[in-house]
Each structure stands twice: as structure tokens, then as C-alpha cells.
Design a protein around this motif. Sequence first.
Motif, PDB file in Angstrom:
ATOM      1  N   VAL A 195      87.512 127.497  75.457  1.00 22.88           N
ATOM      2  CA  VAL A 195      86.643 126.940  74.423  1.00 22.88           C
ATOM      3  C   VAL A 195      85.273 126.673  75.041  1.00 22.88           C
ATOM      4  CG1 VAL A 195      86.306 124.904  72.965  1.00 22.88           C
ATOM      5  CG2 VAL A 195      88.575 125.933  73.160  1.00 22.88           C
ATOM      6  N   PRO A 196      84.170 126.898  74.323  1.00 20.58           N
ATOM      7  CA  PRO A 196      82.859 126.573  74.889  1.00 20.58           C
ATOM      8  C   PRO A 196      82.771 125.101  75.294  1.00 20.58           C
ATOM      9  CG  PRO A 196      82.607 127.899  72.909  1.00 20.58           C
ATOM     10  CD  PRO A 196      84.063 127.525  72.997  1.00 20.58           C
ATOM     11  N   ALA A 197      82.105 124.839  76.401  1.00 23.40           N
ATOM     12  CA  ALA A 197      82.039 123.478  76.939  1.00 23.40           C
ATOM     13  C   ALA A 197      81.394 122.507  75.959  1.00 23.40           C
ATOM     14  CB  ALA A 197      81.282 123.477  78.264  1.00 23.40           C
ATOM     15  N   ASP A 198      80.404 122.982  75.170  1.00 17.36           N
ATOM     16  CA  ASP A 198      79.765 122.064  74.236  1.00 17.36           C
ATOM     17  C   ASP A 198      80.723 121.666  73.108  1.00 17.36           C
ATOM     18  OD1 ASP A 198      79.743 124.549  73.005  1.00 17.36           O
ATOM     19  OD2 ASP A 198      77.643 124.442  72.360  1.00 17.36           O
ATOM     20  N   HIS A 199      81.659 122.548  72.765  1.00 21.35           N
ATOM     21  CA  HIS A 199      82.650 122.180  71.746  1.00 21.35           C
ATOM     22  C   HIS A 199      83.682 121.217  72.322  1.00 21.35           C
ATOM     23  CE1 HIS A 199      84.869 122.358  68.074  1.00 21.35           C
ATOM     24  NE2 HIS A 199      85.932 122.899  68.640  1.00 21.35           N
ATOM     25  N   VAL A 200      83.998 121.360  73.600  1.00 22.14           N
ATOM     26  CA  VAL A 200      84.851 120.370  74.269  1.00 22.14           C
ATOM     27  C   VAL A 200      84.203 118.990  74.159  1.00 22.14           C
ATOM     28  CG1 VAL A 200      85.756 119.611  76.501  1.00 22.14           C
ATOM     29  CG2 VAL A 200      85.928 122.017  75.836  1.00 22.14           C
ATOM     30  N   ALA A 201      82.903 118.924  74.428  1.00 21.78           N
ATOM     31  CA  ALA A 201      82.186 117.648  74.335  1.00 21.78           C
ATOM     32  C   ALA A 201      82.188 117.109  72.912  1.00 21.78           C
ATOM     33  CB  ALA A 201      80.761 117.823  74.844  1.00 21.78           C
ATOM     34  N   SER A 202      82.032 117.993  71.923  1.00 25.19           N
ATOM     35  CA  SER A 202      82.025 117.560  70.526  1.00 25.19           C
ATOM     36  C   SER A 202      83.378 116.968  70.132  1.00 25.19           C
ATOM     37  CB  SER A 202      81.685 118.727  69.607  1.00 25.19           C
ATOM     38  OG  SER A 202      80.368 119.190  69.819  1.00 25.19           O
ATOM     39  N   ALA A 219      90.231 125.226  82.668  1.00 31.65           N
ATOM     40  CA  ALA A 219      89.898 126.653  82.480  1.00 31.65           C
ATOM     41  C   ALA A 219      88.651 127.165  83.196  1.00 31.65           C
ATOM     42  CB  ALA A 219      89.802 126.995  80.987  1.00 31.65           C
ATOM     43  N   THR A 220      87.507 126.495  83.071  1.00 31.72           N
ATOM     44  CA  THR A 220      86.259 127.018  83.629  1.00 31.72           C
ATOM     45  C   THR A 220      85.469 125.914  84.320  1.00 31.72           C
ATOM     46  OG1 THR A 220      84.901 126.582  81.661  1.00 31.72           O
ATOM     47  CG2 THR A 220      86.121 128.675  81.716  1.00 31.72           C
ATOM     48  N   ALA A 221      84.551 126.322  85.190  1.00 33.72           N
ATOM     49  CA  ALA A 221      83.700 125.341  85.879  1.00 33.72           C
ATOM     50  C   ALA A 221      82.886 124.507  84.894  1.00 33.72           C
ATOM     51  CB  ALA A 221      82.796 126.053  86.883  1.00 33.72           C
ATOM     52  N   PRO A 222      82.252 125.106  83.861  1.00 34.10           N
ATOM     53  CA  PRO A 222      81.502 124.274  82.911  1.00 34.10           C
ATOM     54  C   PRO A 222      82.367 123.235  82.205  1.00 34.10           C
ATOM     55  CG  PRO A 222      80.822 126.552  82.705  1.00 34.10           C
ATOM     56  CD  PRO A 222      82.012 126.552  83.621  1.00 34.10           C
ATOM     57  N   ILE A 223      83.623 123.571  81.898  1.00 33.43           N
ATOM     58  CA  ILE A 223      84.493 122.585  81.245  1.00 33.43           C
ATOM     59  C   ILE A 223      84.873 121.473  82.219  1.00 33.43           C
ATOM     60  CG2 ILE A 223      86.732 122.217  80.143  1.00 33.43           C
ATOM     61  CD1 ILE A 223      86.508 124.995  78.941  1.00 33.43           C
ATOM     62  N   VAL A 224      85.182 121.820  83.468  1.00 33.21           N
ATOM     63  CA  VAL A 224      85.483 120.794  84.464  1.00 33.21           C
ATOM     64  C   VAL A 224      84.288 119.851  84.622  1.00 33.21           C
ATOM     65  CG1 VAL A 224      86.091 120.332  86.872  1.00 33.21           C
ATOM     66  CG2 VAL A 224      87.065 122.325  85.707  1.00 33.21           C
ATOM     67  N   GLU A 225      83.100 120.410  84.740  1.00 32.45           N
ATOM     68  CA  GLU A 225      81.895 119.594  84.897  1.00 32.45           C
ATOM     69  C   GLU A 225      81.632 118.749  83.661  1.00 32.45           C
ATOM     70  OE1 GLU A 225      79.160 122.704  85.696  1.00 32.45           O
ATOM     71  OE2 GLU A 225      79.766 122.928  87.803  1.00 32.45           O
ATOM     72  N   THR A 226      81.861 119.319  82.486  1.00 34.62           N
ATOM     73  CA  THR A 226      81.681 118.564  81.243  1.00 34.62           C
ATOM     74  C   THR A 226      82.652 117.399  81.173  1.00 34.62           C
ATOM     75  OG1 THR A 226      80.842 120.485  80.028  1.00 34.62           O
ATOM     76  CG2 THR A 226      81.817 118.710  78.719  1.00 34.62           C
ATOM     77  N   ALA A 227      83.910 117.656  81.509  1.00 35.24           N
ATOM     78  CA  ALA A 227      84.911 116.589  81.480  1.00 35.24           C
ATOM     79  C   ALA A 227      84.545 115.465  82.443  1.00 35.24           C
ATOM     80  CB  ALA A 227      86.286 117.151  81.826  1.00 35.24           C
ATOM     81  N   ALA A 228      84.091 115.818  83.637  1.00 38.41           N
ATOM     82  CA  ALA A 228      83.704 114.800  84.617  1.00 38.41           C
ATOM     83  C   ALA A 228      82.561 113.951  84.076  1.00 38.41           C
ATOM     84  CB  ALA A 228      83.307 115.460  85.930  1.00 38.41           C
TER      85      ALA A 228
END
Length: 279
Positions: free
Chosen positions: A62-69, A89-98
Amino acid sequence: MTRDRDPVSPPVALTIAGSDSGGGAGIQADLKAMTAHGVFGTAVVTATTAQNTRGVEDVHAVPADHVASQYDAVVEDFDVGAVKTGMLATAPIVETAAGLLARRPAPVVVDPVMVAATGDRLLSPAAEAAYEGLIERATLVTPNADEAAVLVDEPVETPADAAAAGRELVARGAGAALVKGGHLDGDAESVVDTLVIGDEEAAADPTVRRFENPRVATDATHGSGCALSSAIAARLARGEHLTDAVAGAIDGMEAVIRRGYDVGEGPGAVNPAAFDGGA
């Protein structure tokens, strides 16, 4: 004749993880484990997978910005008592979650889904490296032996190795580390899980605590890591002390594995509904 509504107000927990179309792991297992503990589960989906009891056929992040939403929608409406992360799944999602979890005072359980049961690495090197920031946010990180070896870049083959890896993860910022022992020696009659607790907790508990339980003779362990980390998060959402939450969740895993689901053509999956919830 109408009846009055008689609602309940359980604690709320959040899982940030991938969806398993086969129903045995990921978000599906997380929510079952939370429900078994009397906790209302909310979810942020990081990826969808095409999988069943025989294996994974496709993964769509899933796109990282949608994870944030999704995350923002949950925390704006619910009083989240604890969070767990699974497949990111991806580096952007890991970074977003952090980044998102840095804003939350709630306990965070990080299940670093990095290595498949086959031993294959599931994340890119960039995504593995991004876990450093998430570990710093973790109240507890729950790697199996293979994942602990990836995180600390050292082999983890014995309970002593597990304790050393746990200490290293705590040194990197985690409040505590539970290195799961199911992969350490598949021929052993028991499983030894190793909990290493940081300085804040060490005043009340030993620095290293081991939990030894009989091994269940089965290959149907799909979803076991998801169920365990979600059970710990649910117990933390209920206000349990970290060590009690870990001990209670581990104690319940024997039934979760032994009474697993015999479905599909593969080995099957664990049964999170078999948790007694400890209530």
C-alpha cells in the motif's frame, strides 16, 4: 417488543500489518488474537497478499501516504491503548510507521516480519535498515531467531545467542526484546523464548528471563508470530505490566498451536481464538 442496547467498552489496540488472503496470519490473525483477549482491534493495512496455506503468490504494498491516512483515521477516533506492527513491506512504510508512532504515548510491540519460513529474506536491504528507527520506538521487539540475526548481523543459534541479540536490540533503543526460540533447535522437545528487559524495567525484574515450554509436534505454525505479538499488545492495552503481558501471551501459545486450524491443503494455521484471554 424492543430491547435496550447494552454496549461494552473494551480497551482498543491497533495492528499495522499486511493482509493474509488465506486468513491464517497478518491482520486476520492479529484481530482474532485481540478479540480473544477482550480487546477491540483496529487495523492499518500495509500490504495485500495473495496467499493460502501452501504459500505466498503475490504481494502488493500500500502507498505509504495511505498507510498514514489509515493510521490518522484510527487515532483521531479511538483511544488506542497499544499498537503492534507486523509486515511493513517497504522502506517508506517502515519509516512512515516509525514517524507516526513517535507521536503516540501508547506501548508499541514491533514484530519484525523479515524472514519467511523458507529462510528467504522478505525485505530489501533499505527496508531492513529502516527498522533501526522503528526499534527505537518499540516498547518490545519480538523477532524470531532468524530475524534477530538480521537485525544484529550476528548468528542466533542458541539461547545464549538469543540473550546477546536481545541485549543488543535494547542497546539500540528498544525497551525490551523477546527473541522467540521456535527456530533455534527444531529437534528439541521444548522451546525457549528469551526476554531481555531494559534498565527501566530491570529495577523490578531480572535483566534476562527465559520461558521454556513443551514443543508442539506440528508444522502448522503459520501465524504464530502474529498471534503472539498481538496477544502481548492486547494485554498491554488492558494495562498489564510488560513482563506479565509477555508471560501470559507465551503461556497461551501452546493451545493456540496445539488446537490449530486443519484447513486448506498446506500444513494449516494456528488458532488465535484458542487464547483464553487471561481475563
